[in-house]
Design a protein around this motif. Structure first.
Motif, PDB file in Angstrom:
ATOM      1  N   TRP A 103      -0.980 -24.639  34.445  1.00 18.33           N
ATOM      2  CA  TRP A 103      -1.176 -23.580  35.432  1.00 18.33           C
ATOM      3  C   TRP A 103      -2.083 -22.488  34.882  1.00 18.33           C
ATOM      4  O   TRP A 103      -2.956 -21.973  35.597  1.00 18.33           O
ATOM      5  CB  TRP A 103       0.174 -22.987  35.855  1.00 18.33           C
ATOM      6  CG  TRP A 103       0.857 -23.761  36.935  1.00 18.33           C
ATOM      7  CD1 TRP A 103       2.009 -24.480  36.842  1.00 18.33           C
ATOM      8  CD2 TRP A 103       0.419 -23.883  38.295  1.00 18.33           C
ATOM      9  NE1 TRP A 103       2.319 -25.059  38.046  1.00 18.33           N
ATOM     10  CE2 TRP A 103       1.363 -24.699  38.962  1.00 18.33           C
ATOM     11  CE3 TRP A 103      -0.668 -23.398  39.010  1.00 18.33           C
ATOM     12  CZ2 TRP A 103       1.248 -25.031  40.320  1.00 18.33           C
ATOM     13  CZ3 TRP A 103      -0.790 -23.723  40.360  1.00 18.33           C
ATOM     14  CH2 TRP A 103       0.146 -24.528  40.992  1.00 18.33           C
ATOM     15  N   ALA A 104      -1.910 -22.138  33.616  1.00 15.48           N
ATOM     16  CA  ALA A 104      -2.762 -21.113  33.007  1.00 15.48           C
ATOM     17  C   ALA A 104      -4.214 -21.571  32.985  1.00 15.48           C
ATOM     18  O   ALA A 104      -5.142 -20.777  33.233  1.00 15.48           O
ATOM     19  CB  ALA A 104      -2.279 -20.798  31.594  1.00 15.48           C
ATOM     20  N   LYS A 105      -4.429 -22.851  32.718  1.00 16.16           N
ATOM     21  CA  LYS A 105      -5.789 -23.391  32.716  1.00 16.16           C
ATOM     22  C   LYS A 105      -6.386 -23.356  34.121  1.00 16.16           C
ATOM     23  O   LYS A 105      -7.589 -23.092  34.286  1.00 16.16           O
ATOM     24  CB  LYS A 105      -5.784 -24.822  32.185  1.00 16.16           C
ATOM     25  CG  LYS A 105      -5.517 -24.927  30.688  1.00 16.16           C
ATOM     26  CD  LYS A 105      -5.485 -26.381  30.243  1.00 16.16           C
ATOM     27  CE  LYS A 105      -5.223 -26.493  28.749  1.00 16.16           C
ATOM     28  NZ  LYS A 105      -5.133 -27.918  28.309  1.00 16.16           N
ATOM     29  N   ALA A 106      -5.576 -23.617  35.139  1.00 14.96           N
ATOM     30  CA  ALA A 106      -6.071 -23.576  36.519  1.00 14.96           C
ATOM     31  C   ALA A 106      -6.486 -22.161  36.903  1.00 14.96           C
ATOM     32  O   ALA A 106      -7.527 -21.951  37.546  1.00 14.96           O
ATOM     33  CB  ALA A 106      -4.998 -24.096  37.477  1.00 14.96           C
ATOM     34  N   VAL A 107      -5.676 -21.175  36.512  1.00 15.49           N
ATOM     35  CA  VAL A 107      -6.034 -19.776  36.782  1.00 15.49           C
ATOM     36  C   VAL A 107      -7.340 -19.429  36.083  1.00 15.49           C
ATOM     37  O   VAL A 107      -8.241 -18.815  36.678  1.00 15.49           O
ATOM     38  CB  VAL A 107      -4.907 -18.832  36.322  1.00 15.49           C
ATOM     39  CG1 VAL A 107      -5.361 -17.372  36.402  1.00 15.49           C
ATOM     40  CG2 VAL A 107      -3.653 -19.030  37.180  1.00 15.49           C
ATOM     41  N   ALA A 108      -7.454 -19.822  34.825  1.00 15.72           N
ATOM     42  CA  ALA A 108      -8.674 -19.519  34.070  1.00 15.72           C
ATOM     43  C   ALA A 108      -9.888 -20.167  34.717  1.00 15.72           C
ATOM     44  O   ALA A 108     -10.961 -19.547  34.806  1.00 15.72           O
ATOM     45  CB  ALA A 108      -8.514 -19.996  32.623  1.00 15.72           C
ATOM     46  N   TRP A 109      -9.736 -21.412  35.182  1.00 15.38           N
ATOM     47  CA  TRP A 109     -10.860 -22.106  35.823  1.00 15.38           C
ATOM     48  C   TRP A 109     -11.310 -21.346  37.068  1.00 15.38           C
ATOM     49  O   TRP A 109     -12.511 -21.144  37.286  1.00 15.38           O
ATOM     50  CB  TRP A 109     -10.455 -23.538  36.190  1.00 15.38           C
ATOM     51  CG  TRP A 109     -11.602 -24.378  36.666  1.00 15.38           C
ATOM     52  CD1 TRP A 109     -12.347 -25.250  35.938  1.00 15.38           C
ATOM     53  CD2 TRP A 109     -12.141 -24.427  38.006  1.00 15.38           C
ATOM     54  NE1 TRP A 109     -13.319 -25.839  36.709  1.00 15.38           N
ATOM     55  CE2 TRP A 109     -13.224 -25.345  37.983  1.00 15.38           C
ATOM     56  CE3 TRP A 109     -11.826 -23.790  39.196  1.00 15.38           C
ATOM     57  CZ2 TRP A 109     -13.972 -25.633  39.134  1.00 15.38           C
ATOM     58  CZ3 TRP A 109     -12.580 -24.070  40.331  1.00 15.38           C
ATOM     59  CH2 TRP A 109     -13.639 -24.986  40.298  1.00 15.38           C
ATOM     60  N   CYS A 110     -10.368 -20.936  37.889  1.00 18.63           N
ATOM     61  CA  CYS A 110     -10.718 -20.228  39.127  1.00 18.63           C
ATOM     62  C   CYS A 110     -11.393 -18.890  38.830  1.00 18.63           C
ATOM     63  O   CYS A 110     -12.347 -18.499  39.508  1.00 18.63           O
ATOM     64  CB  CYS A 110      -9.466 -20.012  39.984  1.00 18.63           C
ATOM     65  SG  CYS A 110      -8.785 -21.526  40.698  1.00 18.63           S
ATOM     66  N   GLU A 111     -10.921 -18.196  37.824  1.00 20.40           N
ATOM     67  CA  GLU A 111     -11.526 -16.907  37.496  1.00 20.40           C
ATOM     68  C   GLU A 111     -12.915 -17.074  36.897  1.00 20.40           C
ATOM     69  O   GLU A 111     -13.831 -16.299  37.197  1.00 20.40           O
ATOM     70  CB  GLU A 111     -10.607 -16.137  36.545  1.00 20.40           C
ATOM     71  CG  GLU A 111      -9.303 -15.696  37.221  1.00 20.40           C
ATOM     72  CD  GLU A 111      -8.443 -14.839  36.323  1.00 20.40           C
ATOM     73  OE1 GLU A 111      -8.356 -15.134  35.119  1.00 20.40           O
ATOM     74  OE2 GLU A 111      -7.852 -13.874  36.839  1.00 20.40           O
ATOM     75  N   GLU A 112     -13.076 -18.101  36.064  1.00 24.38           N
ATOM     76  CA  GLU A 112     -14.371 -18.321  35.416  1.00 24.38           C
ATOM     77  C   GLU A 112     -15.426 -18.858  36.376  1.00 24.38           C
ATOM     78  O   GLU A 112     -16.606 -18.498  36.295  1.00 24.38           O
ATOM     79  CB  GLU A 112     -14.213 -19.287  34.237  1.00 24.38           C
ATOM     80  CG  GLU A 112     -13.425 -18.697  33.069  1.00 24.38           C
ATOM     81  CD  GLU A 112     -13.009 -19.753  32.060  1.00 24.38           C
ATOM     82  OE1 GLU A 112     -13.478 -20.912  32.193  1.00 24.38           O
ATOM     83  OE2 GLU A 112     -12.212 -19.424  31.151  1.00 24.38           O
ATOM     84  N   ASN A 113     -15.011 -19.738  37.292  1.00 28.31           N
ATOM     85  CA  ASN A 113     -15.971 -20.396  38.176  1.00 28.31           C
ATOM     86  C   ASN A 113     -16.118 -19.701  39.527  1.00 28.31           C
ATOM     87  O   ASN A 113     -17.192 -19.762  40.136  1.00 28.31           O
ATOM     88  CB  ASN A 113     -15.560 -21.852  38.405  1.00 28.31           C
ATOM     89  CG  ASN A 113     -15.734 -22.702  37.162  1.00 28.31           C
ATOM     90  OD1 ASN A 113     -16.815 -23.238  36.912  1.00 28.31           O
ATOM     91  ND2 ASN A 113     -14.672 -22.827  36.371  1.00 28.31           N
ATOM     92  N   TRP A 114     -15.065 -19.070  40.006  1.00 25.65           N
ATOM     93  CA  TRP A 114     -15.089 -18.473  41.345  1.00 25.65           C
ATOM     94  C   TRP A 114     -14.780 -16.985  41.349  1.00 25.65           C
ATOM     95  O   TRP A 114     -14.810 -16.364  42.397  1.00 25.65           O
ATOM     96  CB  TRP A 114     -14.055 -19.166  42.243  1.00 25.65           C
ATOM     97  CG  TRP A 114     -14.372 -20.577  42.623  1.00 25.65           C
ATOM     98  CD1 TRP A 114     -15.565 -21.230  42.534  1.00 25.65           C
ATOM     99  CD2 TRP A 114     -13.447 -21.528  43.183  1.00 25.65           C
ATOM    100  NE1 TRP A 114     -15.452 -22.510  42.997  1.00 25.65           N
ATOM    101  CE2 TRP A 114     -14.159 -22.725  43.405  1.00 25.65           C
ATOM    102  CE3 TRP A 114     -12.096 -21.471  43.519  1.00 25.65           C
ATOM    103  CZ2 TRP A 114     -13.555 -23.863  43.943  1.00 25.65           C
ATOM    104  CZ3 TRP A 114     -11.490 -22.597  44.056  1.00 25.65           C
ATOM    105  CH2 TRP A 114     -12.226 -23.786  44.267  1.00 25.65           C
TER     106      TRP A 114
END
Length: 263
Positions: A55-66
């Motif tokens: 879940w932490a990785k998913a949050v990081a992905w969304c913040e970094e990419n979107w």
């Protein structure tokens, strides 16, 4: 155009929702437990809803990419059920961890993002079993009712931050959900598989109703008539609802006795 993350997006209702969001021009990241994407329609992340790290990785992905997220769809789940004295406690632990705590983890992971944005929409997939509670489905009814309760709580708690919450409560529809049934009560498992496989409704039928409800920012999204009628019967014709539930239980007892299955 919204930024959307869907859990359990590789199959069933999740895949149908991903397809509809994409068709409407939204940015979508699909997630599931498999390491590899089922196709290349959208970005894909491996996300086991039992894993806080994922879940932490998913949050990081969304913040970094979107730079954030607009719609979180907590859709991943399994099918289970059985008589209270037959279904094992291990199976209870499994369904609680995935169907209830998986949603809790998703809400906890992305709520800080939504609070900072002062916007966002959490969509939690529950079930008609979260609203009406047939016999021989204790574990499934319990976790889905928990998802409804969690969703209502967050709809109030997060409203001051501009965050909308919806909970989706469909009845049976055709999907591969039956493949996830592993419980000790094999007789009840077989019945559940039959109800899923023989339903006249497809995952896409349900997804269409869900998307409509999301657009309207409805809290309670009941996307098919059987689920709606069951809910209304319980609310407005309680004696009829109770008779129906007890008939189901009586027929199950008679079948068990006839087959020698006293479990």
């Amino acid at each position: 155009m919204s930024r959307v993350l869907v859990t359990g997006g590789a199959s069933g209702l999740g895949a149908a929702l991903v397809a509809r969001f994409v068709a409407e021009g939204h940015q979508v990241v699909s997630t599931d437990v498999a390491a590899d994407a089922p196709d290349d329609r959208t970005p894909y992340l491996k996300l086991d809803v039992r894993s806080a790290e994922d879940w932490a990785k998913a949050v990081a992905w969304c913040e970094e990419n979107w730079d954030g997220l607009d719609i979180l769809v907590n859709n991943a789940g399994i099918a289970t059920g059985g008589r209270i004295d037959v279904e094992s406690l291990d199976e209870w632990d499994r369904v609680v961890d995935i169907n209830l705590m998986g949603v809790v983890r998703g809400c906890r992971a992305f709520t800080p993002v939504f609070k900072r944005q002062r916007s966002g929409h959490i969509v939690n997939t529950a079930s008609a079993a979260g609203l009406v509670h047939p016999p021989m489905m204790s574990s499934y009814n319990t976790v889905k009712a928990g998802v409804v309760a969690l969703s209502e709580t967050l709809s109030h708690e997060l409203h001051p931050y501009g965050v909308t919450v919806s909970v989706v409560c469909p009845s049976f529809f055709r999907t591969n959900l039956g493949d996830s049934i592993q419980g000790d009560d094999t007789a009840m498992g077989a019945t559940a598989r039959q109800l899923i496989e023989k339903s006249p409704r497809s995952a896409d039928d349900i997804a269409a109703g869900v998307i409509t409800g999301i657009k309207k920012k409805q809290f309670l999204i009941i996307p098919d008539r059987p689920a709606l009628m069951a809910w209304r019967t319980k609310r407005f014709a309680r004696p009829l609802y109770e008779r129906q539930m007890r008939k189901i239980a009586t027929r199950a007892r008679e079948r068990a006795e006839a087959s020698g299955d006293q479990g």
